[in-house]
Design a protein around this motif. Structure first.
Motif, PDB file in Angstrom:
ATOM      1  N   ASN A 231       0.847  -1.190   0.000  1.00 40.76           N
ATOM      2  CA  ASN A 231       0.000   0.000   0.000  1.00 40.76           C
ATOM      3  C   ASN A 231       0.887   1.246   0.000  1.00 40.76           C
ATOM      4  O   ASN A 231       1.695   1.449   0.915  1.00 40.76           O
ATOM      5  N   ILE A 233       0.242   4.330   0.546  1.00 38.29           N
ATOM      6  CA  ILE A 233       0.012   5.266   1.663  1.00 38.29           C
ATOM      7  C   ILE A 233       0.777   4.793   2.892  1.00 38.29           C
ATOM      8  O   ILE A 233       1.514   5.556   3.525  1.00 38.29           O
ATOM      9  N   ILE A 274      -0.533  15.637   2.641  1.00 35.01           N
ATOM     10  CA  ILE A 274      -0.478  14.274   2.100  1.00 35.01           C
ATOM     11  C   ILE A 274      -1.653  14.075   1.164  1.00 35.01           C
ATOM     12  O   ILE A 274      -2.727  14.644   1.369  1.00 35.01           O
ATOM     13  N   GLY A 276      -3.096  10.692  -1.401  1.00 31.95           N
ATOM     14  CA  GLY A 276      -2.793   9.401  -1.996  1.00 31.95           C
ATOM     15  C   GLY A 276      -4.043   8.602  -2.272  1.00 31.95           C
ATOM     16  O   GLY A 276      -5.050   8.744  -1.580  1.00 31.95           O
ATOM     17  N   GLY A 277      -3.983   7.779  -3.303  1.00 32.16           N
ATOM     18  CA  GLY A 277      -5.068   6.856  -3.603  1.00 32.16           C
ATOM     19  C   GLY A 277      -6.285   7.521  -4.207  1.00 32.16           C
ATOM     20  O   GLY A 277      -6.438   8.751  -4.171  1.00 32.16           O
ATOM     21  N   TRP A 279      -9.588   5.482  -4.344  1.00 34.33           N
ATOM     22  CA  TRP A 279     -10.834   4.744  -4.124  1.00 34.33           C
ATOM     23  C   TRP A 279     -10.660   3.863  -2.898  1.00 34.33           C
ATOM     24  O   TRP A 279      -9.621   3.215  -2.752  1.00 34.33           O
ATOM     25  N   ALA A 280     -11.689   3.822  -2.054  1.00 30.27           N
ATOM     26  CA  ALA A 280     -11.581   3.043  -0.811  1.00 30.27           C
ATOM     27  C   ALA A 280     -11.286   1.570  -1.085  1.00 30.27           C
ATOM     28  O   ALA A 280     -10.587   0.917  -0.309  1.00 30.27           O
ATOM     29  N   SER A 282      -9.688   0.283  -3.795  1.00 28.79           N
ATOM     30  CA  SER A 282      -8.533   0.022  -4.655  1.00 28.79           C
ATOM     31  C   SER A 282      -7.285   0.236  -3.801  1.00 28.79           C
ATOM     32  O   SER A 282      -7.181   1.230  -3.090  1.00 28.79           O
ATOM     33  N   PRO A 284      -4.051   1.652  -2.848  1.00 28.96           N
ATOM     34  CA  PRO A 284      -3.465   2.870  -3.410  1.00 28.96           C
ATOM     35  C   PRO A 284      -2.070   2.629  -3.965  1.00 28.96           C
ATOM     36  O   PRO A 284      -1.220   2.040  -3.302  1.00 28.96           O
TER      37      PRO A 284
ATOM     38  N   TRP B 211     -17.426   0.189   4.222  1.00 30.04           N
ATOM     39  CA  TRP B 211     -16.614   1.371   3.912  1.00 30.04           C
ATOM     40  C   TRP B 211     -16.745   2.357   5.060  1.00 30.04           C
ATOM     41  O   TRP B 211     -17.835   2.525   5.627  1.00 30.04           O
ATOM     42  N   LEU B 269      -8.197  -5.204   5.130  1.00 25.90           N
ATOM     43  CA  LEU B 269      -8.417  -3.775   5.361  1.00 25.90           C
ATOM     44  C   LEU B 269      -7.707  -3.041   4.247  1.00 25.90           C
ATOM     45  O   LEU B 269      -6.553  -3.355   3.939  1.00 25.90           O
ATOM     46  N   ASN B 270      -8.365  -2.104   3.635  1.00 20.41           N
ATOM     47  CA  ASN B 270      -7.669  -1.277   2.652  1.00 20.41           C
ATOM     48  C   ASN B 270      -7.736   0.177   3.076  1.00 20.41           C
ATOM     49  O   ASN B 270      -8.817   0.716   3.294  1.00 20.41           O
ATOM     50  N   VAL B 271      -6.558   0.783   3.220  1.00 20.50           N
ATOM     51  CA  VAL B 271      -6.453   2.223   3.423  1.00 20.50           C
ATOM     52  C   VAL B 271      -6.333   2.789   2.017  1.00 20.50           C
ATOM     53  O   VAL B 271      -5.255   2.798   1.433  1.00 20.50           O
ATOM     54  N   GLY B 272      -7.472   3.182   1.460  1.00 12.98           N
ATOM     55  CA  GLY B 272      -7.533   3.405   0.017  1.00 12.98           C
ATOM     56  C   GLY B 272      -7.221   4.806  -0.427  1.00 12.98           C
ATOM     57  O   GLY B 272      -6.781   5.028  -1.565  1.00 12.98           O
ATOM     58  N   LYS B 273      -7.446   5.754   0.470  1.00  6.59           N
ATOM     59  CA  LYS B 273      -7.373   7.148   0.034  1.00  6.59           C
ATOM     60  C   LYS B 273      -7.045   8.002   1.243  1.00  6.59           C
ATOM     61  O   LYS B 273      -7.581   7.765   2.337  1.00  6.59           O
ATOM     62  N   ILE B 274      -6.187   8.979   1.058  1.00  8.63           N
ATOM     63  CA  ILE B 274      -5.851   9.881   2.168  1.00  8.63           C
ATOM     64  C   ILE B 274      -5.686  11.272   1.630  1.00  8.63           C
ATOM     65  O   ILE B 274      -5.233  11.465   0.490  1.00  8.63           O
ATOM     66  N   LYS B 275      -6.067  12.238   2.439  1.00  2.21           N
ATOM     67  CA  LYS B 275      -5.869  13.634   2.076  1.00  2.21           C
ATOM     68  C   LYS B 275      -5.758  14.415   3.375  1.00  2.21           C
ATOM     69  O   LYS B 275      -6.585  14.234   4.275  1.00  2.21           O
ATOM     70  N   ASP B 290      -9.949   7.233   3.771  1.00  3.96           N
ATOM     71  CA  ASP B 290     -11.040   6.361   3.311  1.00  3.96           C
ATOM     72  C   ASP B 290     -10.584   4.908   3.353  1.00  3.96           C
ATOM     73  O   ASP B 290      -9.564   4.567   2.762  1.00  3.96           O
ATOM     74  N   CYS B 291     -11.370   4.083   4.028  1.00  3.66           N
ATOM     75  CA  CYS B 291     -10.990   2.687   4.222  1.00  3.66           C
ATOM     76  C   CYS B 291     -12.117   1.747   3.815  1.00  3.66           C
ATOM     77  O   CYS B 291     -13.276   2.130   3.735  1.00  3.66           O
ATOM     78  N   ARG B 292     -11.728   0.507   3.637  1.00  3.75           N
ATOM     79  CA  ARG B 292     -12.642  -0.585   3.322  1.00  3.75           C
ATOM     80  C   ARG B 292     -12.174  -1.791   4.097  1.00  3.75           C
ATOM     81  O   ARG B 292     -10.971  -2.039   4.201  1.00  3.75           O
ATOM     82  N   HIS B 396      -9.376  -2.744 -10.844  1.00  2.00           N
ATOM     83  CA  HIS B 396      -9.091  -1.633  -9.913  1.00  2.00           C
ATOM     84  C   HIS B 396      -7.645  -1.145 -10.033  1.00  2.00           C
ATOM     85  O   HIS B 396      -7.272  -0.197  -9.350  1.00  2.00           O
TER      86      HIS B 396
END
Lengths: 427, 427
Positions: A231, A233, A274, A276-277, A279-280, A282, A284, B211, B269-275, B290-292, B396
């Motif tokens: 991952n 992130i 920061i 990154g990524g 989609w929840a 997918s 990243p 999610w 667990l996916n940490v898919g997106k961060i900002k 954003d996680c799943r 994805h």
């Protein structure tokens, strides 16, 4: 020669009399959301205001090639401001005093989510002694005080008896290239004063600053195929951990620094931004982190840049994702040295007298663990550079504010400083 | 009753003969960048294509209130698609066969930075047996195969002898509400088939998905005032560490699950997106992640939602920044259960025969540790739900692709399945 008591009193009264107008002018400056690259409108406003006061005006762009060649230049990135630098030049009838550079930056840092502000960041708000707004303290209050000083002289029929360059620059918050461009333009003076919000102290030393961006990019998959450590992130977090170790090592060295030896934590790493990524669900494949770190005065930015690269390389060796997808480090802002105002200068003595007369208090020195444009004049013109201005809280934060009373005092002190350093002549 | 050999051969030949047109149709689907909320144009195209084939058309919006009341509904967020659901209904002359729901989703996940693709994600590209494009495998290839099956029958002068609902839905990648809306609309059938890219296997069981978004927001300052632990981005990392512990605990439980007991890591667990943050030199006061995460079939999403809240609470107790600024957890997508295709159904037996005839191979079952729309029909209509389609890689991811040969086989198998399940009649 210390200023005549009666003249000093007249000057301070003129600053007082003009203070309401000065606050109105500061409000106008704050209403311009002059974020990086968005300083065009406010710089044009300042151009008009300076011209109206009879200054000889210059307005110019940065010379990217010349900045690149200069040891004090910071890299240009896509977000580098293209707004002009505005300089108003005062020439006396007879050049009898010592010349001066007065400088203020007009760029402000982003306000962040507006919901986190008590009131809108670009609508100036006054509550008791506090004046709120993004950039209000850092440094539109000080910026406005430069013209307020000239206005106070005019109100009593006087003007400085030497050349003064009043410089309104950009890129103070990101590269320091605006100040450097003024130097490259060729303006020279016997001293410089920059009314940053120093809280009524004079800055003895500050740190250098290095900005960098870390890009982690690699091979992404559907989350159902995800193993840990694939991952981008979380791989970026591993890099940050190594950078925190680097920060700790550099703070260990504080005890060896002439100026910062008594400070607990002068070298701050900031993980400022920061992203990154996409989609929840997918995994990243990319993450970009923007950081800032400091260096002691006297250290070259290149030393820290190599240390950052080493820290990233260590993180890369320890992480499976990074090992397969080595992160890229980009220098996208400050690569600047710190400076020291060597004690004992005549300029500092003049400011100390001015401060004491305006405030009744002794001028104290101060260390600032952040970038200051003063480094250009201290390092490259080798002139006494006074960083001195009002008291501000939460600069770069939400509900940034400055003390109105402190601005009146610092404006008065600056007026007395200019009167003594430059001398005055009748208009 | 198993399909007549000669008829089966005619059907497979018709699929073969139509395959070039099917690939062209799939290319057209891929050219629509039908990201979440952007499925309007492609749904209108599909509406026209279905109508042209003589299906009775319905097109409708989601009923947010009805979805909220249903135990299988997922929360609506600002980014929830408002594109319509498109359904084409086939009615036979005489209803002699078993009815069928055929469903495909038309939404695709974001393509991410285009630079990471070998060729533009919405320009279909064929290289040997691979067909590249965002959404090509997941699941526009399968989506197109639904109409290809009907076209093959028409080419030999036949049509299904029972009602078929051909459903083109959205929100499969984010909530599953599109499929649920079809159920709420009242369509009922004796079985459902969904040509997701299962690689020519039939899905025996899948997981539920939750999610969530974590918002960390607090008090920011200039970096020069920064102490460690006052940084919203790094505070968010602390939350993620606790969520990784939660993930490990849930994977421990795999051994107790009837279906996933032999899988090493079914709960991802996916940490898919961060900002987070606005400026390299401002301490970030906010960070959004954003996680799943998945749950075993049979588990309620609420169980995982409580476990997530507990993990976040544990992180909050251990971190100074979080203790002062407790993070907010938002359920902004899937809160869905997994499902099981119980072995032994007649529908699966029909598919097994069809698969064997089309491919020469035995139909194998498969576990999918991801969300599937099939859960709606399995859980709430309690009908056999066959998740079966072509072979896809990097769904994805960048350079998503499916095997063209596998699509021809899965389309042939699906045609034979429909022919036997629904029966055929002359047009």
């Amino acid at each position: 020669m210390p200023l005549d008591e009666a003249l000093a009193a007249k000057i301070l009264k003129a600053v007082d009399d003009g203070f309401e107008a000065q606050i109105e002018y500061t409000k106008t400056l704050v209403r311009y959301p002059s974020r990086r690259g968005e300083e065009h409108a406010v710089q044009d406003f300042i151009f008009q205001e300076m011209r109206r006061r009879g200054l000889t005006m210059e307005r110019f762009a940065m010379d990217e090639e010349a900045i690149k060649r200069h040891p004090g230049g910071s890299p240009f990135s896509d977000t580098h401001s293209k707004a002009p630098i505005v300089v108003g030049i005062h020439r006396p009838k007879a050049e009898t005093g010592r010349s001066l550079i007065m400088q203020g930056h007009i760029d402000v840092v982003p306000e962040g989510p507006e919901a986190m502000w008590t009131s809108p960041p670009y609508e100036p708000r006054i509550d008791g002694d506090w004046f709120y707004g993004r950039g209000a303290g850092d440094m539109k209050a000080g910026h406005g005080s430069m013209l307020a000083v000239l206005d106070a002289f005019k109100a009593i029929g006087m003007q400085p008896a030497s050349t003064i360059y009043v410089q309104s620059v950009v890129e103070e918050e990101s590269t320091g290239n605006g100040a450097l461009q003024c130097h490259l333009r060729g303006y020279k003076a016997d001293a410089a004063i920059i009314p940053e919000p120093s809280g009524g102290k004079v800055t003895r030393a500050n740190v250098g600053v290095v900005w960098f961006q870390i890009d982690v990019a690699g091979f992404p998959v559907h989350v159902r195929e995800a193993g840990n450590g694939q991952n981008a992130i979380e791989a970026a977090f591993g890099v940050i951990r190594k950078l925190r170790e680097l920060e700790a090592q550099w703070n260990e060295k504080a005890k060896d620094d002439a100026w910062f030896k008594d400070q607990a934590h002068p070298i701050n790493l900031n993980v400022g931004k920061i992203k990154g990524g996409d989609w929840a669900s997918s995994v990243p494949a990319w993450c970009t982190v923007d950081c800032r770190i400091a260096i002691y005065p006297g250290e070259k930015p290149e030393t820290m840049m190599r240390a950052i690269e080493d820290a990233v390389a260590r993180a890369t060796r320890e992480d499976r994702f990074l090992a397969n997808n080595p992160p890229r480090v980009t220098w996208n802002g400050f690569t600047t040295e710190g400076y020291v105002l060597e004690p004992g200068s005549e300029a500092e003595a003049v400011l100390a007298r001015a401060h004491e007369r305006a405030t009744g208090e002794t001028l104290l020195p101060q260390l600032i663990p952040a970038y200051l444009d003063g480094r250009v004049y201290a390092l490259f013109d080798k002139i006494p550079t006074l960083n001195y201005g009002p008291y501000c809280e939460l600069s770069h934060g939400f509900d940034e504010r400055f003390s109105i009373a402190s601005l009146k005092k610092s404006t008065g002190a600056m007026a007395l400083f200019v009167a003594e350093w430059c001398g005055l002549e009748a208009i």
